[in-house]
Design an enzyme around this catalytic site. Structure first.
Site, mmCIF file in Angstrom:
data_model
loop_
_atom_site.group_PDB
_atom_site.id
_atom_site.type_symbol
_atom_site.label_atom_id
_atom_site.label_comp_id
_atom_site.label_asym_id
_atom_site.label_seq_id
_atom_site.Cartn_x
_atom_site.Cartn_y
_atom_site.Cartn_z
ATOM 1 N N THR A 63 8.796 2.747 24.654
ATOM 2 C CA THR A 63 9.173 4.058 25.187
ATOM 3 C C THR A 63 10.612 4.372 24.802
ATOM 4 O O THR A 63 10.918 5.459 24.287
ATOM 5 C CB THR A 63 8.995 4.102 26.719
ATOM 6 O OG1 THR A 63 7.632 3.839 27.030
ATOM 7 C CG2 THR A 63 9.407 5.447 27.288
ATOM 8 N N SER B 41 6.799 -3.236 20.804
ATOM 9 C CA SER B 41 7.007 -3.670 22.186
ATOM 10 C C SER B 41 6.381 -5.042 22.417
ATOM 11 O O SER B 41 5.206 -5.259 22.092
ATOM 12 C CB SER B 41 6.382 -2.639 23.126
ATOM 13 O OG SER B 41 6.580 -3.025 24.463
ATOM 14 N N ALA B 42 7.154 -5.965 22.989
ATOM 15 C CA ALA B 42 6.719 -7.363 23.113
ATOM 16 C C ALA B 42 5.475 -7.530 23.977
ATOM 17 O O ALA B 42 4.605 -8.343 23.669
ATOM 18 C CB ALA B 42 7.864 -8.205 23.695
ATOM 19 N N HIS B 43 5.365 -6.745 25.058
ATOM 20 C CA HIS B 43 4.281 -7.035 26.007
ATOM 21 C C HIS B 43 2.894 -6.645 25.507
ATOM 22 O O HIS B 43 1.893 -6.978 26.137
ATOM 23 C CB HIS B 43 4.568 -6.404 27.379
ATOM 24 C CG HIS B 43 4.327 -4.930 27.494
ATOM 25 N ND1 HIS B 43 3.174 -4.431 28.039
ATOM 26 C CD2 HIS B 43 5.082 -3.856 27.169
ATOM 27 C CE1 HIS B 43 3.232 -3.107 28.042
ATOM 28 N NE2 HIS B 43 4.394 -2.733 27.519
ATOM 29 N N ASN C 215 -3.704 3.756 20.911
ATOM 30 C CA ASN C 215 -3.933 2.834 22.009
ATOM 31 C C ASN C 215 -5.256 3.064 22.738
ATOM 32 O O ASN C 215 -5.848 2.134 23.255
ATOM 33 C CB ASN C 215 -2.776 2.904 23.006
ATOM 34 C CG ASN C 215 -2.357 4.320 23.330
ATOM 35 O OD1 ASN C 215 -1.995 5.074 22.430
ATOM 36 N ND2 ASN C 215 -2.411 4.701 24.590
ATOM 37 N N THR D 73 24.142 -4.734 27.770
ATOM 38 C CA THR D 73 24.059 -6.173 27.585
ATOM 39 C C THR D 73 22.646 -6.562 27.173
ATOM 40 O O THR D 73 21.676 -6.117 27.776
ATOM 41 C CB THR D 73 24.441 -6.897 28.894
ATOM 42 O OG1 THR D 73 25.780 -6.525 29.221
ATOM 43 C CG2 THR D 73 24.353 -8.407 28.749
ATOM 44 N N CYS E 198 -4.654 9.008 35.675
ATOM 45 C CA CYS E 198 -4.233 9.417 37.013
ATOM 46 C C CYS E 198 -2.884 10.109 36.916
ATOM 47 O O CYS E 198 -1.877 9.474 36.626
ATOM 48 C CB CYS E 198 -4.095 8.211 37.925
ATOM 49 S SG CYS E 198 -5.622 7.765 38.724
ATOM 50 N N GLN F 210 0.745 -0.626 18.910
ATOM 51 C CA GLN F 210 -0.578 -1.252 18.946
ATOM 52 C C GLN F 210 -0.908 -1.963 17.635
ATOM 53 O O GLN F 210 -1.987 -2.553 17.532
ATOM 54 C CB GLN F 210 -1.651 -0.199 19.255
ATOM 55 C CG GLN F 210 -1.565 0.386 20.649
ATOM 56 C CD GLN F 210 -1.950 -0.596 21.758
ATOM 57 O OE1 GLN F 210 -2.552 -1.629 21.517
ATOM 58 N NE2 GLN F 210 -1.576 -0.263 22.987
HETATM 59 C C1 PLP Z 1 2.243 0.764 25.408
HETATM 60 C C2 PLP Z 1 2.579 1.790 24.422
HETATM 61 C C3 PLP Z 1 3.818 2.443 24.446
HETATM 62 C C4 PLP Z 1 4.837 2.184 25.522
HETATM 63 O O1 PLP Z 1 5.441 0.925 25.326
HETATM 64 P P1 PLP Z 1 6.388 0.307 26.448
HETATM 65 O O2 PLP Z 1 7.021 -0.853 25.772
HETATM 66 O O3 PLP Z 1 5.466 -0.116 27.550
HETATM 67 O O4 PLP Z 1 7.361 1.327 26.865
HETATM 68 C C5 PLP Z 1 4.086 3.361 23.455
HETATM 69 N N1 PLP Z 1 3.198 3.642 22.486
HETATM 70 C C6 PLP Z 1 1.999 3.036 22.426
HETATM 71 C C7 PLP Z 1 1.060 3.372 21.316
HETATM 72 C C8 PLP Z 1 1.648 2.096 23.385
HETATM 73 O O5 PLP Z 1 0.455 1.510 23.322
#
Ligand code: PLP
Length: 397
Positions: free
Chosen positions: A76, A203-205, A155, A244, A330, A183
């Site tokens: 994000t 994004s790592a998660h 996604n 930081t 939602c 993704q």
């Molecule tokens: C999950 C996702 C995001 C947001 O990533 P965050 O690291 O959770 O802020 C943005 N773009 C896509 C395509 C995603 O799947």
């Protein structure tokens, strides 16, 4: 069948941290806790060395240069930095931005904000597969176009966009190209050089790293991408992003990249087989099921399905221990149909009765089989219910 429930099939939303990633992060909380910006002592040097290593690991997975990686709190923030940063830096060259309808809100909303600030935003439409029309993209380029932002893979429906073609087009026209690759990283081979990418968010998660950590790739060779920073402060990350550094998170992100690189083809082959088993299992046993996304260009570990004649509001609840994502978002207590499916021309009703199953590294065949059984049972019951109550919900037309 003995399978541990609940079953998580929502890996596109987030993934668990890989144990080896967690192990790599651990020392950086309590022991090696230094500030990577503390240049005067060994606590700082150790943190900085760990960050440097992670920078190389992140760069490697996209074939970028380590000094082109800017660490952020996730995609994000990376998307906001890329889009608003370029818009601001290039505002005297032009104010036209191009994106497309199925982008994540983290791309669409920054564009919406820019539009309110006087920029001109073109949102390309998509076809039933969620795919853009390349010729429409070419036709929408203007002399004042400064940025094109098209995601690598969607996604919700998994559609993969023709990134290299778009990259080459933008390179020829001198337009900055950003891609939200959240993704795609760790799942598809990425080469920012061959693919002509100027800015890339990750994004790592989404690939077994920690939440709250990601990166923006910012090209500076052969052509430096001008970017206005969005967070002012201590001038960290070469001035692109003050604050930081989240050292444990960054170490985790780096390790997640290294593991994903080494496992990419093995993971993909296994998950493709499981995904195909899931789709076949459902399509063989249920009538009126449509697969969403682009059949010829789709992420291999997920499926988005629309079930005709099912009450969407009851669908998610009835699945109980199968944790998937619904075709509804939602927003402030009201259930709205997914704008991604709507953009693909799926009716609001059918969008409501759609489910996204996304598989991940821990997914087993038993879990997939259980998900098939449970889904078939739920859909069959819900359809019988709507016949009993005399309601014809989104009848096949
Ligand atoms: C999950 C996702 C995001 C947001 O990533 P965050 O690291 O959770 O802020 C943005 N773009 C896509 C395509 C995603 O799947």
């Amino acid at each position: 069948m003995s399978v541990r429930t609940p079953i998580y099939l929502d890996y596109n939303a987030t993934t668990p941290v890989e144990p080896a990633v967690f192990e790599a992060m651990k020392p950086f909380f309590c022991e090696t806790f230094g500030n990577a910006a503390s240049r005067g002592h060994c606590f700082g040097w150790k943190a900085e060395a760990a960050v440097d290593r992670a920078r190389q690991q992140v760069a490697a997975i996209i074939n970028g240069r380590p000094d082109a990686i800017v660490f952020t709190s996730g995609s994000t923030e990376a998307n906001n930095l890329a889009i608003k940063g370029v818009a601001c830096a290039r505002r005297h060259e032009g104010r036209h931005i191009i994106t497309q309808a199925t982008e994540h809100k983290a791309v669409l909303d920054p564009c919406k904000k820019l539009k309110a600030d006087g920029y001109d935003v073109t949102i390309l439409s998509v076809d039933r597969r969620g795919q853009i029309d390349f010729e429409e993209l070419v036709g929408s380029l203007r002399p004042d176009t400064i940025l094109v932002s098209i995601m690598w893979a969607n996604n919700e429906i998994g559609t993969i966009y023709p990134i290299r073609r778009i990259g080459q087009l933008c390179r020829e026209r001198g337009i900055v190209f950003h891609t939200d690759a959240t993704q795609a990283v760790g799942k598809l081979p990425i080469d920012v050089e061959a693919d002509c990418i100027d800015l890339l968010s990750l994004s790592a998660h989404k690939f077994y790293g920690p939440k709250g950590c990601g990166a923006l790739f910012v090209r500076h060779k052969p052509r430096k991408i001008d970017l206005n920073c969005q967070l002012d402060g201590g001038g960290h990350e070469r001035g692109y992003r003050s604050g930081t550094l989240n050292v444990p998170g960054i170490v985790g992100l780096g390790m997640a990249c290294e593991i994903a690189m080494s496992r990419m083809s093995i993971d993909a082959a296994r998950l493709l087989a499981l995904r195909d088993r899931l789709e076949r299992g459902l399509l063989d046993r249920l009538e009126g099921v449509q697969i969403n996304g682009d059949p010829s260009s789709r992420l291999c570990h997920m499926t988005n399905l629309s079930f005709e004649g099912v009450n969407g509001d009851l669908l998610m609840g009835s699945l109980e221990d199968i944790c998937v994502s619904s075709g509804s978002a939602c927003t402030s207590a009201s259930l709205e149909p997914s704008y991604v499916l709507t953009a693909c021309g799926v009716s609001a009703c059918l969008a409501h009765s759609s489910l996204r199953y996304s598989l991940g590294r821990p997914t087993t065949q038993d879990e997939v089989d259980h998900a098939i059984e449970k889904t078939v049972e739920c859909i069959t019951n819900l359809r019988a219910l709507s016949v009993m109550t005399g309601t014809t919900l989104n009848a096949a037309s």
